[in-house]
Design a protein around this motif. Sequence first.
Motif, PDB file in Angstrom:
ATOM      1  N   GLU A  81       0.840  -1.198   0.000  1.00  0.00           N
ATOM      2  CA  GLU A  81       0.000   0.000   0.000  1.00  0.00           C
ATOM      3  C   GLU A  81       0.871   1.243   0.000  1.00  0.00           C
ATOM      4  O   GLU A  81       1.910   1.287   0.661  1.00  0.00           O
ATOM      5  CB  GLU A  81      -0.883   0.032   1.252  1.00  0.00           C
ATOM      6  N   LYS A  84     -12.860  11.276   6.547  1.00  0.00           N
ATOM      7  CA  LYS A  84     -13.732  10.161   6.179  1.00  0.00           C
ATOM      8  C   LYS A  84     -15.008  10.682   5.519  1.00  0.00           C
ATOM      9  O   LYS A  84     -15.443  10.185   4.485  1.00  0.00           O
ATOM     10  CB  LYS A  84     -14.057   9.307   7.410  1.00  0.00           C
ATOM     11  N   THR A 142     -12.551   7.921   2.978  1.00  0.00           N
ATOM     12  CA  THR A 142     -11.454   7.025   3.325  1.00  0.00           C
ATOM     13  C   THR A 142     -11.065   7.164   4.783  1.00  0.00           C
ATOM     14  O   THR A 142     -11.282   8.217   5.388  1.00  0.00           O
ATOM     15  CB  THR A 142     -10.207   7.319   2.464  1.00  0.00           C
ATOM     16  N   CYS A 197      -2.956   8.917   4.161  1.00  0.00           N
ATOM     17  CA  CYS A 197      -4.163   8.531   3.441  1.00  0.00           C
ATOM     18  C   CYS A 197      -3.717   7.865   2.142  1.00  0.00           C
ATOM     19  O   CYS A 197      -2.545   7.979   1.764  1.00  0.00           O
ATOM     20  CB  CYS A 197      -5.060   9.737   3.180  1.00  0.00           C
ATOM     21  N   PRO A 198      -4.598   7.168   1.448  1.00  0.00           N
ATOM     22  CA  PRO A 198      -4.186   6.541   0.197  1.00  0.00           C
ATOM     23  C   PRO A 198      -3.525   7.559  -0.737  1.00  0.00           C
ATOM     24  O   PRO A 198      -4.006   8.690  -0.888  1.00  0.00           O
ATOM     25  CB  PRO A 198      -5.501   6.016  -0.384  1.00  0.00           C
TER      26      PRO A 198
END
Length: 141
Positions: free
Chosen positions: A70, A97, A102, A123-124
């Motif tokens: 990831e 969120k 997310t 975070c991504p």
Amino acid sequence: MSISRESPEETGQRLRAVVAAARLHILDGEWSFFEAPLSEPPALTADLLAVVRDDDRWSWLAPAGATGGERFAVFSFHFPPEMDNSGFVGWLATELKRRLGTGVFVICGQNSDRGGIYDYWGCPAQLRAEATEVLGDLRAG
């Protein structure tokens, strides 16, 4: 650590002032977690942001490089020492969120020369631009 007794509206107002006053740094690149058994701790180098362990493994956050794991965008906050930032993690995680859909991860540390507690947030990686926009909106009030 401060203890605040306030309504949810007062908390939100206080934490908007905190996020506006905090020193925000958006780190370049993408970051990943790596891990190893307790018998093989990572070498501490300047590019590691955090090292933690549980009962049987080390885990560390470092530049992603060519890893297939990831990948995260990472940003940090250093808070003014005179401001009550209690509840910040839950408040900002909820805002991210709600606005981005997310979850996040948070790693806290202590630096007395820069105001005390600080946070690294992840975070991504593909949401870097959107997260940066949300942070800008929150900091603008």
